[in-house]
Design a protein around this motif. Structure first.
Motif, PDB file in Angstrom:
ATOM      1  N   ALA A 115       7.670 -12.552  -5.595  1.00 52.26           N
ATOM      2  CA  ALA A 115       8.329 -11.272  -5.883  1.00 52.26           C
ATOM      3  C   ALA A 115       8.041 -10.826  -7.315  1.00 52.26           C
ATOM      4  O   ALA A 115       7.844  -9.634  -7.579  1.00 52.26           O
ATOM      5  N   PHE A 116       7.989 -11.791  -8.233  1.00 50.78           N
ATOM      6  CA  PHE A 116       7.660 -11.453  -9.623  1.00 50.78           C
ATOM      7  C   PHE A 116       6.268 -10.837  -9.721  1.00 50.78           C
ATOM      8  O   PHE A 116       6.080  -9.797 -10.369  1.00 50.78           O
ATOM      9  N   VAL A 142       4.435  -9.416  -7.360  1.00 48.63           N
ATOM     10  CA  VAL A 142       4.390  -8.118  -6.693  1.00 48.63           C
ATOM     11  C   VAL A 142       4.956  -7.037  -7.608  1.00 48.63           C
ATOM     12  O   VAL A 142       4.378  -5.946  -7.756  1.00 48.63           O
ATOM     13  N   THR A 143       6.089  -7.336  -8.236  1.00 45.76           N
ATOM     14  CA  THR A 143       6.701  -6.374  -9.165  1.00 45.76           C
ATOM     15  C   THR A 143       5.804  -6.137 -10.369  1.00 45.76           C
ATOM     16  O   THR A 143       5.619  -4.999 -10.820  1.00 45.76           O
ATOM     17  N   PHE A 144       5.224  -7.218 -10.879  1.00 46.45           N
ATOM     18  CA  PHE A 144       4.338  -7.102 -12.039  1.00 46.45           C
ATOM     19  C   PHE A 144       3.118  -6.240 -11.711  1.00 46.45           C
ATOM     20  O   PHE A 144       2.661  -5.447 -12.551  1.00 46.45           O
ATOM     21  N   MET A 175       2.982  -3.790  -9.715  1.00 47.71           N
ATOM     22  CA  MET A 175       3.355  -2.369  -9.629  1.00 47.71           C
ATOM     23  C   MET A 175       3.351  -1.693 -10.992  1.00 47.71           C
ATOM     24  O   MET A 175       3.118  -0.477 -11.089  1.00 47.71           O
ATOM     25  N   ILE A 176       3.618  -2.456 -12.054  1.00 51.38           N
ATOM     26  CA  ILE A 176       3.826  -1.853 -13.380  1.00 51.38           C
ATOM     27  C   ILE A 176       2.622  -1.053 -13.857  1.00 51.38           C
ATOM     28  O   ILE A 176       2.753   0.145 -14.157  1.00 51.38           O
ATOM     29  N   TRP A 212      -3.418  -6.128  -8.230  1.00 50.25           N
ATOM     30  CA  TRP A 212      -3.116  -4.711  -8.431  1.00 50.25           C
ATOM     31  C   TRP A 212      -4.315  -3.811  -8.166  1.00 50.25           C
ATOM     32  O   TRP A 212      -4.162  -2.646  -7.808  1.00 50.25           O
ATOM     33  N   TYR A 219       3.288   6.972  -5.950  1.00 48.29           N
ATOM     34  CA  TYR A 219       4.175   5.804  -6.022  1.00 48.29           C
ATOM     35  C   TYR A 219       4.474   5.188  -4.657  1.00 48.29           C
ATOM     36  O   TYR A 219       4.530   3.960  -4.533  1.00 48.29           O
ATOM     37  N   ILE A 266       3.987   1.284  -3.771  1.00 51.61           N
ATOM     38  CA  ILE A 266       5.150   0.413  -3.540  1.00 51.61           C
ATOM     39  C   ILE A 266       5.180  -0.134  -2.114  1.00 51.61           C
ATOM     40  O   ILE A 266       5.458  -1.321  -1.903  1.00 51.61           O
ATOM     41  N   SER A 309       5.253  -4.113  -1.003  1.00 48.83           N
ATOM     42  CA  SER A 309       6.511  -4.574  -0.414  1.00 48.83           C
ATOM     43  C   SER A 309       6.264  -5.218   0.942  1.00 48.83           C
ATOM     44  O   SER A 309       6.853  -6.266   1.268  1.00 48.83           O
TER      45      SER A 309
END
Length: 470
Positions: free
Chosen positions: A137-138, A140-142, A144-145, A295, A328, A332, A336
């Motif tokens: 999860a980290f 995946v979130t990273f 997205m940034i 990414w 976006y 996302i 996800s």
């Protein structure tokens, strides 16, 4: 025709930006770590033959992509070329192929990213399921940034992580060559060349030879959209092949085959022999390579989804942009869903085999994507280009036309061999899954009726074109 200016990307990429994207998207270190063991298991010491078999048509494709970019720069790239040259039904089929090819590549990046991170901090401990999920999860979130921050920040993040990867790669190569007399092991040739395994490994190798085509999907964001996209892809493809041509022989000649055949990470097994007491020296650059691949693969997929939404093949929500001109939802949603698949793999072990078979088909669909592009280029150069641009110098495009014929033939042959040979090595379900997805793509293609608008990018303007199917 009608003007469209609200859904435009900012044209910010120079040739250096596109080149760094192309090289980093391949992710040479991550690619070897993730797929090298399977390839060596399939092809043995002849793994370089597998890489060469797929590299020839893919390197040729890089030159073909440049031609298509010069005439049809578009965020949809592969899908849009098919729409321009072959018609709406062909493009609808190709849209499904492209989505499956890149989306099925995401979970196999997220999971290793979590495993490498755990191994970096806890090298001698097994990772709990919850820990792997939280780390996934980290990442995946990273990922997205930079994507949500916009195109230019994405390029800057990419250059930073690529610098770590290339610097580490140079150190590894220099040290490996220096220690070669000490580490050298004899590589025994297979009693019989396993051509079956080599051909399957060649299709698998498409997952380590692709990524350089990201510059085609960034064409609308390039400052020179009809000049730089395609050229940077050629540089990225050559860099990837050159890296593998050096690294794979070093790995094979400095590591016992039993340690790397079907290994989850043959690159680390080799690197630990070079630096026995410093596992972080290889894990940090592998993580940098993995993060960049994550990414940038999402970047490609987001531009495809954006283009499909713009052409109304998908909901137009995929065209919505934030203030940084990033689509976006198209960023996302795929990440996800990739995290959801990873979580199911972790917590529902009975589904793991099914997911592994589906995800292992990524190589097939990547190869199919390049085949469809080569087919489009063959038709374009044979039937369209000579009539629409009679003064362009047809003799200058003769080598490209021959190259497109050759590439189409080679990739078609590899696809056929995969369907015939893969069930014996990867399980009979692989053909059923691949066949099911292809049938769905065909059904989706047949849904087209009559005329359908699609968008054509022009550096000076942006227009919607009404065109009948071809």
């Amino acid at each position: 025709m009608k003007n469209l200016s609200s859904s435009r990307f900012r044209q910010v990429f120079h040739l250096t930006d596109l080149t760094s994207l192309s090289i980093s998207s391949v992710g040479p270190l991550f690619s070897i770590a993730a797929a090298g063991g399977v390839m060596i298991e399939l092809a043995g010491s002849d793994v370089m033959w597998a890489i060469l078999i797929i590299a020839i048509p893919l390197l040729a494709s890089a030159f073909i992509f440049r031609l298509l970019n010069q005439h049809f720069p578009n965020a949809g790239a592969s899908y849009h070329w098919g729409r321009q040259v072959m018609g709406a039904r062909y493009a609808r089929f190709q849209a499904i192929v492209v989505i499956v090819a890149y989306f099925s590549s995401l979970p196999p990046i997220v999971m290793p990213a979590a495993q490498y991170t755990w191994a970096l901090f806890f090298p001698n401990q097994n990772a709990p399921v919850l820990a792997l999920f939280m780390i996934s999860a980290f990442w995946v979130t990273f990922a997205m940034i930079p994507l949500l921050m916009g195109s230019k920040p994405t390029a800057r993040f990419t250059e930073l992580f690529l610098g770590i990867e290339v610097f580490s790669l140079v150190i590894l190569m220099i040290t490996a060559l220096w220690r070669f007399p000490l580490l050298h092991v004899k590589v025994f040739a297979e009693p019989h060349i396993p051509w079956t395994g080599i051909f399957i490994a060649a299709v698998v190798a498409s997952t380590i030879m692709d990524g350089w085509e990201i510059d085609s999907y960034a064409a609308e964001e390039a400052k020179a959209p009809t000049k730089d996209p395609g050229l940077s892809g050629i540089l990225g493809a050559l860099f990837a092949f050159g890296t593998y041509a050096i690294l794979f022989p070093l790995i094979l000649h400095e590591t016992p085959l039993r340690l790397i055949s079907n290994s989850p990470d043959p690159l680390s097994a080799w690197a630990f022999r070079i630096f026995p007491s410093a596992h972080w020296i290889i894990l940090i650059p592998i993580l940098a390579s993995t993060a960049g691949s994550l990414w940038l693969t999402t970047y490609i997929l987001s531009r495809v989804l954006f283009a499909l939404g713009r052409d109304r093949l998908l909901p137009q929500h995929f065209t919505q942009m934030n203030t940084r001109k990033s689509p976006y939802l198209a960023i996302i949603l795929p990440l996800s869903l990739a995290l959801l698949i990873v979580s199911l793999e972790l917590w529902v072990p009975s589904l793991d085999h099914l997911f592994q078979v589906v995800l292992s088909s990524a190589g097939f669909f990547l190869t199919l994507e390049f085949f469809l592009d080569s087919l489009s280029a063959s038709w374009f150069l044979t039937k369209i280009h000579r009539h629409q641009w009679p003064h362009a110098g047809d003799h200058q495009h003769l080598p490209l036309r021959i190259l497109s014929y050759l590439t189409s033939s080679l990739l078609f042959g590899l696809l056929g061999l995969f369907l015939v040979l893969a069930p014996g090595l990867m399980g009979s379900s692989i053909d059923w899954i691949v066949g099911g997805i292809v049938l769905f793509a065909g059904f989706f293609a047949l849904q087209h009726r009559g005329t359908q608008p699609f968008y054509v990018f022009d550096p000076a303007d942006f227009i919607e074109v009404e065109s009948p199917d071809k």
